[in-house]
Design a protein around this motif. Structure first.
Motif, mmCIF file in Angstrom:
data_model
loop_
_atom_site.group_PDB
_atom_site.id
_atom_site.type_symbol
_atom_site.label_atom_id
_atom_site.label_comp_id
_atom_site.label_asym_id
_atom_site.label_seq_id
_atom_site.Cartn_x
_atom_site.Cartn_y
_atom_site.Cartn_z
ATOM 1 N N PRO A 63 0.842 -1.202 0.000
ATOM 2 C CA PRO A 63 0.000 0.000 0.000
ATOM 3 C C PRO A 63 0.875 1.250 0.000
ATOM 4 C CG PRO A 63 -0.782 -1.595 1.621
ATOM 5 C CD PRO A 63 0.550 -2.093 1.146
ATOM 6 N N ALA A 64 0.429 2.289 -0.697
ATOM 7 C CA ALA A 64 1.197 3.533 -0.781
ATOM 8 C C ALA A 64 1.309 4.186 0.595
ATOM 9 C CB ALA A 64 0.536 4.492 -1.759
ATOM 10 N N ARG A 120 7.839 4.555 -7.186
ATOM 11 C CA ARG A 120 6.809 3.555 -6.872
ATOM 12 C C ARG A 120 7.309 2.448 -5.954
ATOM 13 N NH1 ARG A 120 2.115 2.051 -6.328
ATOM 14 N NH2 ARG A 120 2.052 0.244 -7.709
ATOM 15 N N SER A 159 1.731 6.028 -4.674
ATOM 16 C CA SER A 159 0.667 5.303 -5.364
ATOM 17 C C SER A 159 0.775 5.565 -6.860
ATOM 18 C CB SER A 159 -0.700 5.766 -4.860
ATOM 19 O OG SER A 159 -0.940 7.120 -5.271
ATOM 20 N N GLU A 193 -1.743 6.788 -8.604
ATOM 21 C CA GLU A 193 -2.355 8.092 -8.788
ATOM 22 C C GLU A 193 -1.340 9.205 -8.530
ATOM 23 O OE1 GLU A 193 -6.070 10.841 -7.114
ATOM 24 O OE2 GLU A 193 -5.813 8.788 -6.381
ATOM 25 N N GLN A 194 -0.542 9.069 -7.500
ATOM 26 C CA GLN A 194 0.484 10.065 -7.201
ATOM 27 C C GLN A 194 1.578 10.079 -8.261
ATOM 28 O OE1 GLN A 194 1.378 8.510 -3.286
ATOM 29 N NE2 GLN A 194 0.490 10.307 -2.276
ATOM 30 N N GLU A 234 7.175 -0.946 -12.668
ATOM 31 C CA GLU A 234 5.892 -1.515 -12.240
ATOM 32 C C GLU A 234 5.836 -3.008 -12.508
ATOM 33 O OE1 GLU A 234 2.262 -0.756 -10.257
ATOM 34 O OE2 GLU A 234 3.971 0.563 -10.661
ATOM 35 N N ARG A 269 -6.667 6.163 -10.431
ATOM 36 C CA ARG A 269 -7.110 5.547 -9.182
ATOM 37 C C ARG A 269 -7.581 4.117 -9.414
ATOM 38 N NH1 ARG A 269 -10.991 9.542 -7.380
ATOM 39 N NH2 ARG A 269 -9.179 10.926 -7.544
ATOM 40 N N ASP A 309 -4.650 1.802 -9.169
ATOM 41 C CA ASP A 309 -4.278 1.478 -7.791
ATOM 42 C C ASP A 309 -5.139 0.351 -7.243
ATOM 43 O OD1 ASP A 309 -2.069 3.084 -6.873
ATOM 44 O OD2 ASP A 309 -3.356 4.841 -7.050
ATOM 45 N N GLU A 344 -3.835 -3.176 -5.899
ATOM 46 C CA GLU A 344 -4.235 -3.630 -4.565
ATOM 47 C C GLU A 344 -4.731 -5.066 -4.606
ATOM 48 O OE1 GLU A 344 -8.184 -2.625 -2.415
ATOM 49 O OE2 GLU A 344 -6.755 -1.066 -1.807
#
Length: 420
Positions: A19-20, A68, A79, A81-82, A109, A312, A315, A319
């Motif tokens: 998790p971020a 990341r 994350s 998104e970030q 990634e 999002r 993410d 997850e």
């Protein structure tokens, strides 16, 4: 060398996805000053076609390539998104520099999604040390993924890569090149080879009218060696890689809309004369010209909102992969496909409209080569031409009305390809 502490051990017995933990403020404090430095020379680099080696180096030193990677392994713990928000901010500073990072961030990634192993631990340490990955998937000479000519063949305890590629974005700035090729039988492999190997020839022959300094030209490979641990089945690449590649491109487009808002606002303030038909002799007080800039701000807002919403969903896919929830993964991949396609249409429309209509507020002075405002349209139009926007609304409609699976069947090269 990056400023990241690379002494953190990467556990071999646990998954890499976490998790971020990064906050927006932490990431902004770390990277925005670098983005601001990059913005200072953007117009000159664009005008004179100066390759941004120094600027890419600043970002390596700041640790963008490891943003990341979870904090416990030595990265920033951002994350998706970030990460894409950072890429948009970088694109606001320089759209070319931002696009250069697309292939590197995607390969990071991929390794975060891979099964823990000694070779993958080694890749994370390379990222933490600032080593950079460029791309090499698209076949030269109008070749396709279905008819790969590039080969990745075993040679004793190593592999040899031979072939020709185009759209090799970021290659001139790279330490490693990610090359897609045909293995034995029907196997499709990706091999990571060293950019400075004598069998690698990189040619800066990109002829596009936009994204001129991204090093998106040709790459030729002649018996370039790759070692065990640096060759992977393409079908095992991370399941949302197509969405990732596409979203990276959308991040750059979102950044361009912000850049044209910035530059258009500045140019209107500086405009000294107005037309006889104007509502006010002072351009910056003319309600119609202010309306143009206001609409550009709406386009920038819409692009940013679409980027945040679609990224999002990625993410959520990551997850599900991190927890091993297969049912959630399948559902979320489909949701990400729909959101990414919707974002593609929304962001491209916003970027092309903003980079065109901004000139309505500026008059003849807006086309000055000193301002170089045309770079925003050229860069946006070039990025928008990478993937088939023309088909996306039809595919979305077929999904919504008939339930037809919108996820492309590109299993031969890993589900999703590079955003196509």
């Amino acid at each position: 060398m990056t400023t990241t502490d690379t002494t953190a051990a990467v556990p071999a017995a646990r998954a890499y996805l976490r998790p971020a933990t990064a906050t927006d403020a932490e990431l902004t404090d770390r990277f925005q000053p670098v983005f601001d430095r990059i913005a200072e020379g953007n117009v000159a680099r664009e005008r004179d076609r100066i390759l941004p080696h120094e600027q890419v180096g600043w970002l390596k030193e700041a640790g963008l390539g490891a943003v990341r990677i979870p904090v416990e392994f030595g990265g920033s713990g951002a994350s998706l998104e970030q990460t894409f928000a950072l890429l948009a901010s970088l694109a606001e500073a320089d759209a070319n520099v931002a696009h250069i990072w697309r292939n590197h961030l995607a390969f990071v990634e991929d390794r975060l999604n891979a099964a823990p192993s000694e070779s993958n631990d080694r890749w994370l340490r390379r990222f933490l040390d600032g080593e950079f990955v460029g791309g090499g998937w698209t076949e030269a000479n109008n070749g396709t993924f279905a008819d790969l000519k590039t080969t990745v063949r075993e040679d004793g305890d190593r592999w040899l890569v031979s072939g020709a590629k185009f759209y090799a974005t970021g290659s001139l700035y790279a330490d490693w090149l990610d090359v897609l090729g045909k293995g034995d039988g029907d196997a499709v492999l990706t091999a990571l080879v060293r950019r400075d190997d004598p069998g690698v020839e990189l040619v800066d022959d990109w002829k596009g009218f936009g994204q001129r300094t991204t090093a998106s030209g040709s790459a030729n490979y002649t018996d370039v060696p790759a070692v065990a641990g640096d060759v992977f089945p393409a079908g095992e690449r991370f399941v949302y890689q197509g969405h990732f590649y596409q979203t990276a491109m959308l991040s750059v487009l979102a950044g361009i809309t912000r850049a044209v808002l910035r530059d258009g606002t500045s140019a209107l303030r500086a405009r000294g004369r107005n037309y006889p038909q104007a509502l006010d002799p002072v351009p910056s007080s003319d309600a119609q010209l202010l309306q143009v800039i206001g609409q550009v701000s709406v386009d920038a807002f819409a692009a940013g909102a679409a980027l945040a919403r679609s990224s999002r969903t990625l993410d959520l896919v990551a997850e599900a992969l991190g927890t091993g929830d297969k049912e959630a993964r399948e559902r979320r991949v489909l949701e990400a496909e729909v959101a990414t396609a919707q974002a593609q249409l929304a962001i491209i429309d916003a970027a092309l409209r903003a980079t065109t209509t901004v000139f309505d507020a500026l008059g003849a002075s807006g086309v000055s080569e000193t301002l170089l405002l045309d770079r925003h349209w050229r860069n946006a139009r070039t990025l928008a031409s990478h993937n088939p926007r023309v088909y996306k609304a039809r595919i979305l409609g077929d999904w919504l009305v008939n339930g037809t699976d919108p996820v492309p069947n590109l299993a031969a090269v890993g589900r999703g390809g590079q955003g196509d």
